[in-house]
Design a protein around this motif. Structure first.
Motif, mmCIF file in Angstrom:
data_model
loop_
_atom_site.group_PDB
_atom_site.id
_atom_site.type_symbol
_atom_site.label_atom_id
_atom_site.label_comp_id
_atom_site.label_asym_id
_atom_site.label_seq_id
_atom_site.Cartn_x
_atom_site.Cartn_y
_atom_site.Cartn_z
ATOM 1 N N ASP A 1 0.804 -1.409 -0.164
ATOM 2 C CA ASP A 1 0.176 0.109 0.038
ATOM 3 C C ASP A 1 0.986 1.201 -0.132
ATOM 4 O OD1 ASP A 1 0.302 -1.164 2.837
ATOM 5 O OD2 ASP A 1 -0.195 0.983 3.301
ATOM 6 N N LYS A 2 2.147 1.145 0.340
ATOM 7 C CA LYS A 2 2.851 2.354 -0.001
ATOM 8 C C LYS A 2 3.420 2.646 -1.054
ATOM 9 C CE LYS A 2 3.182 2.586 4.646
ATOM 10 N NZ LYS A 2 2.649 1.055 5.159
ATOM 11 N N VAL A 3 3.371 1.542 -2.323
ATOM 12 C CA VAL A 3 3.734 2.131 -3.565
ATOM 13 C C VAL A 3 2.679 2.681 -4.308
ATOM 14 C CG1 VAL A 3 4.643 0.669 -5.551
ATOM 15 C CG2 VAL A 3 5.275 0.095 -3.408
ATOM 16 N N ASN A 4 2.841 3.738 -5.176
ATOM 17 C CA ASN A 4 1.893 4.273 -6.185
ATOM 18 C C ASN A 4 1.998 3.858 -7.452
ATOM 19 O OD1 ASN A 4 1.684 6.615 -8.233
ATOM 20 N ND2 ASN A 4 0.425 7.235 -6.603
ATOM 21 N N ARG A 5 1.202 3.237 -7.946
ATOM 22 C CA ARG A 5 1.219 2.464 -9.381
ATOM 23 C C ARG A 5 1.942 3.321 -10.453
ATOM 24 N NH1 ARG A 5 -2.414 -0.821 -12.472
ATOM 25 N NH2 ARG A 5 -3.774 -1.083 -10.640
ATOM 26 N N ARG A 6 1.694 4.964 -10.286
ATOM 27 C CA ARG A 6 2.246 5.483 -11.575
ATOM 28 C C ARG A 6 3.496 5.887 -11.309
ATOM 29 N NH1 ARG A 6 -0.057 8.719 -15.586
ATOM 30 N NH2 ARG A 6 1.459 10.622 -16.261
ATOM 31 N N GLU A 7 4.076 6.159 -10.327
ATOM 32 C CA GLU A 7 5.413 6.246 -9.863
ATOM 33 C C GLU A 7 6.226 5.036 -10.344
ATOM 34 O OE1 GLU A 7 5.116 9.293 -6.205
ATOM 35 O OE2 GLU A 7 5.666 7.440 -5.715
ATOM 36 N N LEU A 8 5.464 3.720 -9.912
ATOM 37 C CA LEU A 8 6.320 2.762 -10.207
ATOM 38 C C LEU A 8 6.430 2.294 -11.721
ATOM 39 C CD1 LEU A 8 7.509 -0.339 -9.085
ATOM 40 C CD2 LEU A 8 5.053 -1.004 -9.179
ATOM 41 N N GLU A 9 5.503 2.479 -12.509
ATOM 42 C CA GLU A 9 5.431 2.335 -13.943
ATOM 43 C C GLU A 9 6.118 3.050 -14.712
ATOM 44 O OE1 GLU A 9 4.301 -0.462 -14.821
ATOM 45 O OE2 GLU A 9 2.491 -1.017 -13.630
ATOM 46 N N LEU A 10 6.259 4.565 -13.962
ATOM 47 C CA LEU A 10 7.156 5.465 -14.669
ATOM 48 C C LEU A 10 8.491 4.963 -14.665
ATOM 49 C CD1 LEU A 10 5.544 9.025 -13.672
ATOM 50 C CD2 LEU A 10 6.048 8.005 -15.820
ATOM 51 N N GLY A 11 8.882 4.452 -13.481
ATOM 52 C CA GLY A 11 10.339 3.975 -13.130
ATOM 53 C C GLY A 11 10.675 2.986 -14.246
ATOM 54 N N GLY A 12 9.909 1.868 -14.168
ATOM 55 C CA GLY A 12 10.103 0.818 -15.243
ATOM 56 C C GLY A 12 10.510 1.284 -16.651
ATOM 57 N N ALA A 13 9.599 2.402 -16.926
ATOM 58 C CA ALA A 13 9.806 2.999 -18.457
ATOM 59 C C ALA A 13 11.081 3.589 -18.512
ATOM 60 C CB ALA A 13 8.602 4.127 -18.505
ATOM 61 N N SER A 14 11.453 4.559 -17.428
ATOM 62 C CA SER A 14 12.676 5.190 -17.464
ATOM 63 C C SER A 14 13.923 4.168 -17.683
ATOM 64 C CB SER A 14 13.026 5.863 -16.222
ATOM 65 O OG SER A 14 11.866 6.959 -15.974
ATOM 66 N N MET A 15 13.742 3.226 -16.884
ATOM 67 C CA MET A 15 14.724 2.090 -17.111
ATOM 68 C C MET A 15 14.800 1.525 -18.540
ATOM 69 S SD MET A 15 14.166 0.406 -13.209
ATOM 70 C CE MET A 15 15.025 -1.171 -13.579
ATOM 71 N N ALA A 16 13.534 1.117 -19.242
ATOM 72 C CA ALA A 16 13.593 0.517 -20.315
ATOM 73 C C ALA A 16 14.046 1.330 -21.451
ATOM 74 C CB ALA A 16 12.021 0.113 -20.556
ATOM 75 N N ALA A 17 13.909 2.699 -21.217
ATOM 76 C CA ALA A 17 14.134 3.728 -22.270
ATOM 77 C C ALA A 17 15.780 3.787 -22.288
ATOM 78 C CB ALA A 17 13.670 5.218 -21.917
ATOM 79 N N LEU A 18 16.390 3.776 -21.004
ATOM 80 C CA LEU A 18 17.828 3.744 -21.085
ATOM 81 C C LEU A 18 18.299 2.513 -21.707
ATOM 82 C CD1 LEU A 18 20.373 5.197 -20.448
ATOM 83 C CD2 LEU A 18 20.349 4.594 -17.999
ATOM 84 N N VAL A 19 17.912 1.397 -21.216
ATOM 85 C CA VAL A 19 18.265 0.005 -21.974
ATOM 86 C C VAL A 19 18.202 0.020 -23.332
ATOM 87 C CG1 VAL A 19 17.826 -2.187 -21.961
ATOM 88 C CG2 VAL A 19 17.863 -1.315 -20.022
ATOM 89 N N TYR A 20 16.940 0.717 -24.085
ATOM 90 C CA TYR A 20 16.721 0.928 -25.365
ATOM 91 C C TYR A 20 18.066 1.638 -26.111
ATOM 92 C CZ TYR A 20 15.153 3.572 -29.427
ATOM 93 O OH TYR A 20 15.327 4.098 -30.686
ATOM 94 N N LEU A 21 18.417 2.616 -25.508
ATOM 95 C CA LEU A 21 19.598 3.396 -25.977
ATOM 96 C C LEU A 21 21.003 2.787 -25.824
ATOM 97 C CD1 LEU A 21 18.444 6.952 -24.449
ATOM 98 C CD2 LEU A 21 18.394 6.372 -27.029
ATOM 99 N N LEU A 22 21.148 2.186 -24.864
ATOM 100 C CA LEU A 22 22.220 1.456 -24.682
ATOM 101 C C LEU A 22 22.336 0.323 -25.647
ATOM 102 C CD1 LEU A 22 22.521 1.219 -20.699
ATOM 103 C CD2 LEU A 22 24.102 2.434 -22.252
ATOM 104 N N SER A 23 21.384 -0.458 -25.876
ATOM 105 C CA SER A 23 21.554 -1.467 -26.846
ATOM 106 C C SER A 23 21.609 -1.111 -28.369
ATOM 107 C CB SER A 23 19.896 -2.325 -26.576
ATOM 108 O OG SER A 23 20.021 -3.183 -27.717
ATOM 109 N N LYS A 24 20.887 0.356 -28.525
ATOM 110 C CA LYS A 24 21.038 0.734 -29.918
ATOM 111 C C LYS A 24 22.400 1.325 -30.259
ATOM 112 C CE LYS A 24 18.900 3.841 -33.196
ATOM 113 N NZ LYS A 24 17.662 4.716 -33.445
ATOM 114 N N TYR A 25 23.049 1.907 -29.225
ATOM 115 C CA TYR A 25 24.394 2.703 -29.436
ATOM 116 C C TYR A 25 25.292 2.295 -28.919
ATOM 117 C CZ TYR A 25 20.965 6.184 -31.273
ATOM 118 O OH TYR A 25 20.172 6.911 -32.039
ATOM 119 N N GLY A 26 25.210 1.320 -27.990
ATOM 120 C CA GLY A 26 26.547 0.969 -27.029
ATOM 121 C C GLY A 26 27.247 2.000 -26.649
ATOM 122 N N LEU A 27 28.429 2.090 -26.131
ATOM 123 C CA LEU A 27 29.223 2.864 -25.438
ATOM 124 C C LEU A 27 30.434 3.250 -26.117
ATOM 125 C CD1 LEU A 27 28.212 1.881 -21.717
ATOM 126 C CD2 LEU A 27 27.596 3.959 -22.832
#
Length: 465
Positions: free
Chosen positions: A439-465
């Motif tokens: 009950d201490k977890v907010n749905r929207r905050e949680l889903e936004l976090g997963g999307a942020s992580m996925a977006a960075l993984v997408y860029l890392l996967s596409k461009y590497g370092l």
């Protein structure tokens, strides 16, 4: 009245970026912006992190390494990732410690006159029990150094009460937690060296309440093992107050915890093979184990379900990663980090090439950005060029910092360790307590976090370092 910048931080952040680095927007192809928008839309419209967390916390609950609940979480994680249709889902064997709390702990302040005062207490993870009731006088200290400087006769036969609070002036609460944590980790052995019978430690929290905070502690070799317990912050304040009035009061502690033989457990791993560079690996993960007092929601159920969601989001949006992406549910971060160590050992033995490793272990609160841990400043500079893609979503902070405990053993193998960073102001109010519940977890905050992580993984996967 708030300034324009504080009232409209996203607009101010965009303006700042455009003023200081006018070519950033040009460097990010329009397709990346559109694909990241797709990731966020999928997460906010059809995200599965929240419902997965509901099951993990509500149907399984606290998952201390070695417990039946930890094994249930392993089984559930494997089945859940298999349903995503990944290229591979598998278990990685890990031998973990098996500490059990036993019956609910009891603590009471006893003055020479008057009724005893009950104090909320809990055993620190790894502590020995009291073998019945343990009663002794109390000496209060603010630090390990203060204890070390005390004459032994002032300590011998007593409880040492470590009462240094977390520093409330730090904006980053993790810094305050780390700074105050030495008394929890090392207090028992430091007390035993001076002849004390046990250690009482103020809970690592900025809140003032009656929830005692557990957490791991360690005994030094060749030093007597004495019981170690955490007092709630209200309880610690009460004990300190009463000690000022009566130096001869006693404290009675009863704990039935014990350490059993090590047991077999597992990291749970799911992966999508890279379409162009399958030998280059991006790992994203959280730790599946939790302490046993609550449901392990923010610590670290949120990190686990967000890591699973990274894979789901890539598949649901059709963004086939060019490099292999793994989601790892690490086992035993809380009292040993053996899952993280084992994962790194096996990766090294297999000569795997880890491009990056990301960890979510700061709760499921509002995203802020990412902490980058690397020995190469050019890596930080390169990743900071992506900030403009994240600013519209409130997660545009790309700063040098700590990656995470589970991925720490990969430090010599990965080019960068990445800590997902979210608002930390409430985290240590519930960290390692019975209050860490769904009950201490907010749905929207949680889903936004997963999307942020996925977006960075997408860029890392596409461009590497």
């Amino acid at each position: 009245m708030p300034s324009f910048v504080s009232r409209y931080p996203l607009l101010a952040g965009v303006a700042s970026l455009l003023l200081t680095t006018p070519t950033l927007a040009q460097k990010a192809p329009q397709t990346d912006s559109l694909n990241i928008r797709r990731i966020y839309d999928e997460a906010l419209l059809r995200g599965q992190s929240y419902e997965n967390l509901r099951h993990l916390t509500g149907q399984i609950g606290g998952r201390l390494a070695g417990s039946p609940q930890a094994q249930q979480a392993v089984d559930w994680s494997k089945v859940t990732m298999e349903k995503l249709g990944l290229d591979r889902v598998y278990l990685q064997e890990v031998i973990v410690p098996h500490w059990v709390r036993g019956a609910k702990e009891k603590g009471q302040i006893k003055a020479a006159k008057g009724k005893g005062v009950d104090v909320p207490v809990c055993a620190l993870g790894g502590s020995v029990g009291t073998n019945g009731k343990l009663r002794a006088q109390v000496v209060e200290v603010q630090s390990l150094d203060e204890l070390a400087a005390m004459p032994e006769e002032k300590v011998k036969g007593k409880f040492v009460f470590f009462n240094r609070p977390m520093n409330p002036t730090y904006i980053e609460t993790g810094k305050a937690y780390g700074e105050a944590g030495d008394q929890r980790r090392a207090g028992a052995s430091a007390a035993a060296k001076r002849g004390a019978v046990g250690a009482l430690v103020r809970s690592l929290s900025l809140a003032h309440d009656d929830f005692p905070h557990t957490g791991t502690m360690r005994y030094e070799d060749n030093v007597a093992k004495v019981p170690a317990a955490a007092l709630s912050t209200n309880g610690a304040d009460r004990l300190s107050q009463l000690l000022k009035a009566d130096k001869n009061l006693t404290f009675e502690l009863e704990m039935a915890c014990q350490t059993l033989p090590d047991v077999k457990s597992y990291n749970v791993i799911g992966e999508i093979k890279g379409s162009k560079y399958p030998d280059e690996i991006i790992t994203v993960g959280g730790h599946l184990d939790s302490w046993d007092m609550g449901q392990g929601a923010h610590d670290d159920g949120t990190g686990c379900v967000q890591s699973m969601e990274v894979l789901r989001l890539l598949k649901a949006t059709g963004l086939k990663p060019e490099r292999t992406v793994r989601a790892v549910m690490f086992m035993n971060e809380e009292n040993g980090n053996r899952g993280g160590i084992k994962y790194a050992e096996l990766a090294k033995a297999a000569n795997e090439k880890h491009l990056a490793a990301m960890e979510s272990d700061g709760g499921g609160f509002t995203p802020r950005g990412f902490a980058l841990e690397t020995t190469n400043p050019e890596t930080v500079t390169r990743m900071q060029q992506w900030r403009s893609l994240f600013v519209p979503y409130g997660s545009g902070e790309f700063v040098v910092g700590h990656g995470g405990t589970d991925i720490g053993p990969l430090k010599d193998q990965a080019k960068v360790l990445i800590g997902y960073d979210c608002d930390s102001q409430r985290y240590f109010d519930i960290h390692h307590t019975a209050a860490d519940t769904f009950d201490k977890v907010n749905r929207r905050e949680l889903e936004l976090g997963g999307a942020s992580m996925a977006a960075l993984v997408y860029l890392l996967s596409k461009y590497g370092l």
